[in-house]
Design a protein around this motif. Structure first.
Motif: not given
Length: 392
Positions: A359-366
């Motif tokens: 999942k992509f988490h703002w900002c900015c990491a997967v």
């Protein structure tokens, strides 16, 4: 060899050359003995035996990649005087060539990762590929082409990055020019591919031109295919200037494409390589089968049919496919039926850990979870001993 793995062969160790260890042993004998003249004669005798037993592969410059940043020209076997002079005069270029060698070998292994011959290298062997290159096969044609392309690519890139004393950006790309979109100004740093090509010609082709036998002509032809492949994928890159990026003015430069494009192109040329024979005066080629078209300058050429690479054959340089991973359901070259040459395969159930539910988490990491999955891995059976002995 160069810290590279041999793709598709995780379950088998490659045969290693003992040439280096024999040479080191000779050196220890000479330096540790009190009777220098006698041991020097022994050293020379051992060296002659070593040279006789070592496979004769012309492109010993491939071994530069194994030396890393410490390229010592006198330690590269097989170089002629002109090549050794260039090596000593341009150590920075030799270092670039060494780094490039790792890249084109990886590309070769990528292109053939699903085939019986998978561009495997031999550890600590100055021939890099062993006896397989002694045969004038389509595999040799591909290796000569992609190695030459890799050298041109590496030198040209090093020029543009300011790593070499003898070259920089392309000096001919100055002033104004135009393309289909209109006029533009040359700017930035255009890749100086002409320098890369000329140095490669001087360094590699020089030795082949001295010999002028059938194999040398084959090598020169395939070398040309390699350098033409790199030049084929040169592209024009531009930067727009103007109000709000309107591109009323453009500054452009010439740049090489990713080396993968060259690898893909040469792989297609490998698939369509043309078998040839020498003409009567020994100066050019003629097709071996008159039903096929004559080769052009862009075609790879070869003289001899390839071995099947199914079993280990020391004379042919084949490592065989025993232990290679195959795809049970594929009908292609990576399928167990083709890869294992009809010998069958073993199945092993293994558990793998993979990343999942990312999942992509703002900002900015997967962020991902780790999931375990159990899969079946199929590997080719080894040939029966009687069958193996017939090939060795």
């Amino acid at each position: 060899m160069m810290g590279l793995t041999h793709p598709g062969q995780p379950l088998r160790n490659h045969t290693k050359s003992s040439s280096t260890s024999r040479l080191k042993h000779c050196h220890r004998t000479v330096t540790s003995s009190d009777n220098a003249p006698t041991n020097y004669r022994m050293y020379i005798a051992y060296l002659l035996i070593l040279l006789i037993l070592t496979p004769r592969v012309n492109s010993s410059w491939w071994y530069i990649g194994a030396l890393g940043a410490h390229v010592i020209c006198d330690n590269i076997p097989g170089l002629v005087t002109r090549q050794r002079q260039l090596c000593q005069k341009h150590p920075d270029i030799m270092q670039a060539i060494g780094e490039g060698a790792k890249e084109w070998i990886r590309e070769c292994q990528h292109q053939f990762r699903h085939h019986r011959w998978n561009c495997s290298t031999l550890d600590r062997d100055h021939t890099v590929f062993g006896r397989v290159m002694l045969r004038s096969s389509r595999e040799a044609a591909f290796v000569y082409a992609i190695s030459y392309a890799g050298m041109v690519y590496a030198i040209t890139r090093a020029c543009s990055q300011g790593e070499l004393k003898s070259c920089s950006c392309d000096p001919k790309k100055r002033g104004r020019s135009k393309d289909k979109k209109g006029e533009f100004d040359w700017g930035g740093c255009s890749d100086n591919i002409d320098f890369g090509i000329e140095f490669a010609k001087d360094f590699v082709d020089f030795k082949e031109r001295r010999v002028r036998d059938a194999r040398a002509l084959m090598n020169l032809h395939n070398n040309r295919c390699g350098r033409m492949a790199v030049k084929r994928f040169m592209k024009l890159e531009c930067k727009c200037h103007g109000v709000s990026g309107s591109c009323t003015l453009r500054t452009c430069w010439r740049a090489m494409s990713d080396f993968r494009k060259t690898g893909d192109y040469l792989r297609r040329k490998y698939n369509g390589a043309i078998q040839v024979t020498m003409n009567q005066d020994g100066t050019s080629f003629t097709v071996a089968n008159q039903d096929f078209r004559k080769p052009t300058k862009k075609d790879l050429v070869y003289f001899e049919n390839s071995p099947d690479y199914c079993v280990m054959d020391k004379y042919a340089g084949s490592l065989g496919t025993a232990g290679r991973v195959c795809d049970k359901v594929s009908r292609g070259t990576d399928g167990c039926e083709v890869m294992c040459c009809g010998r069958g395969y073993d199945t092993t159930r293994v558990t793998r850990t993979t990343k999942c539910e990312c999942k992509f988490h703002w900002c900015c990491a997967v962020r991902c979870k780790e999931c375990e999955e159990t899969v079946d891995v199929h590997t080719c059976k080894a040939p029966k001993r009687a069958e193996w002995l017939d090939q060795t």
